[in-house]
Scaffold this motif. Structure first.
Motif, PDB file in Angstrom:
ATOM      1  N   UNK A 253       1.264   3.937   0.608  1.00 50.53           N
ATOM      2  CA  UNK A 253       0.395   3.594  -0.562  1.00 50.53           C
ATOM      3  C   UNK A 253       0.895   2.750  -1.594  1.00 50.53           C
ATOM      4  N   UNK A 254       2.195   3.138  -1.889  1.00 47.84           N
ATOM      5  CA  UNK A 254       3.095   2.512  -2.895  1.00 47.84           C
ATOM      6  C   UNK A 254       3.058   1.001  -2.487  1.00 47.84           C
ATOM      7  N   UNK A 255       3.782   0.928  -0.951  1.00 47.32           N
ATOM      8  CA  UNK A 255       3.994  -0.527  -0.371  1.00 47.32           C
ATOM      9  C   UNK A 255       2.689  -1.423  -0.592  1.00 47.32           C
ATOM     10  N   UNK A 256       1.328  -0.737  -0.416  1.00 43.19           N
ATOM     11  CA  UNK A 256       0.374  -1.581  -0.567  1.00 43.19           C
ATOM     12  C   UNK A 256       0.144  -2.025  -2.001  1.00 43.19           C
ATOM     13  N   UNK A 257       0.408  -1.073  -3.017  1.00 41.46           N
ATOM     14  CA  UNK A 257      -0.202  -1.068  -4.381  1.00 41.46           C
ATOM     15  C   UNK A 257       1.213  -2.147  -4.968  1.00 41.46           C
ATOM     16  N   UNK A 258       2.412  -2.131  -4.410  1.00 43.65           N
ATOM     17  CA  UNK A 258       3.379  -3.044  -4.613  1.00 43.65           C
ATOM     18  C   UNK A 258       2.948  -4.709  -4.298  1.00 43.65           C
ATOM     19  N   UNK A 259       1.993  -4.759  -3.138  1.00 47.52           N
ATOM     20  CA  UNK A 259       1.658  -6.034  -2.688  1.00 47.52           C
ATOM     21  C   UNK A 259       0.527  -6.551  -3.522  1.00 47.52           C
ATOM     22  N   UNK A 260      -0.120  -5.556  -3.776  1.00 48.44           N
ATOM     23  CA  UNK A 260      -1.494  -5.729  -4.780  1.00 48.44           C
ATOM     24  C   UNK A 260      -0.916  -6.474  -6.078  1.00 48.44           C
ATOM     25  N   UNK A 261       0.183  -5.744  -6.879  1.00 46.25           N
ATOM     26  CA  UNK A 261       0.843  -6.173  -8.003  1.00 46.25           C
ATOM     27  C   UNK A 261       1.388  -7.772  -7.771  1.00 46.25           C
ATOM     28  N   UNK A 262       1.892  -7.916  -6.609  1.00 47.55           N
ATOM     29  CA  UNK A 262       2.332  -9.111  -6.322  1.00 47.55           C
ATOM     30  C   UNK A 262       1.272 -10.229  -6.419  1.00 47.55           C
ATOM     31  N   UNK A 263       0.366  -9.931  -5.594  1.00 44.75           N
ATOM     32  CA  UNK A 263      -0.638 -10.742  -5.454  1.00 44.75           C
ATOM     33  C   UNK A 263      -1.701 -10.730  -6.821  1.00 44.75           C
ATOM     34  N   UNK A 264      -1.672 -10.011  -7.719  1.00 42.00           N
ATOM     35  CA  UNK A 264      -2.285 -10.215  -9.195  1.00 42.00           C
ATOM     36  C   UNK A 264      -1.583 -11.146  -9.777  1.00 42.00           C
ATOM     37  N   UNK A 265      -0.365 -10.962  -9.903  1.00 40.16           N
ATOM     38  CA  UNK A 265       0.748 -11.727 -10.631  1.00 40.16           C
ATOM     39  C   UNK A 265       0.683 -13.169 -10.179  1.00 40.16           C
ATOM     40  N   UNK A 266       0.603 -13.366  -8.962  1.00 42.56           N
ATOM     41  CA  UNK A 266       0.322 -14.701  -8.210  1.00 42.56           C
ATOM     42  C   UNK A 266      -0.698 -15.491  -8.709  1.00 42.56           C
TER      43      UNK A 266
END
Length: 193
Positions: free
Chosen positions: A167-180
């Motif tokens: 779950x944290x792995x996916x959340x981290x990716x979501x945060x990266x996408x939002x920042x991008x």
């Protein structure tokens, strides 16, 4: 002249253990950051450590033992095993990402492929410690709290690792996408102005 005796020794040992644990956590973080070439992925791996500590405390409560200095030494040993379990899952997911899988496919495959090694590590660790935990002789009395910390901590942390780490792995990716996305929107706004 101050007479403190064993209390002073206990306080000194506890302070030394805290300092050693802090240094160990920093070293683990640094080594994981180098291995992953990331500052955030080591945090995902290390989030399982507090859950292992909770498992160690629960084990002491269930078996009626008090937390002691030896218990804390078991928690430090537990941290290494817990980090290893999280590490193999994140490492496999990263390899799948490099092979071209999507983020979801990569972490899903990591959960499937690394489930057995993680469970086997847990079972063998707890199984190997069970005779010490169940020992009734006075010779083993001082080792039992360490075995409880390590055994119950790894069992509790494993259940968390198999759920929370993906779950944290996916959340981290979501945060990266939002920042991008946010930086892309800002650039478009600047170009239009």
């Amino acid at each position: 002249m101050i007479f403190e005796g064993s209390q002073a020794d206990m306080r000194e040992s506890t302070n030394t253990l805290k300092a050693g644990f802090s240094i160990a956590m920093l070293l683990i973080y640094a080594l994981l950051a180098i291995a992953f070439s990331s500052y955030t992925q080591p945090l995902i791996v290390m989030t399982a450590i507090p859950f292992g500590i909770v498992g160690a405390v629960i084990g002491h409560i269930l078996l009626g033992y008090d937390l002691s200095l030896v218990s804390l030494m078991g928690v430090i040993a537990l941290s290494g095993v817990v980090v290893n379990d999280s590490l193999i899952m994140i490492d496999y997911a990263n390899k799948r990402r490099l092979a071209g899988d999507s983020i979801y496919e990569a972490i899903h495959e990591a959960g499937l492929r690394r489930f057995r090694p993680i469970i086997l590590t847990t079972m063998t660790t707890f199984g190997g410690l069970a005779p010490i935990i169940l020992e009734t002789s006075s010779q083993a009395f001082y080792l039992i709290p360490m075995a409880i910390s390590l055994g119950f901590g790894i069992v509790f942390a494993t259940t968390i690792i198999l759920v929370i780490v993906p779950c944290l792995y996916l959340i981290l990716e979501d945060i990266k996408l939002l920042r991008k996305k946010g930086s892309t929107v800002k650039r478009v706004d600047v170009l239009e102005a």
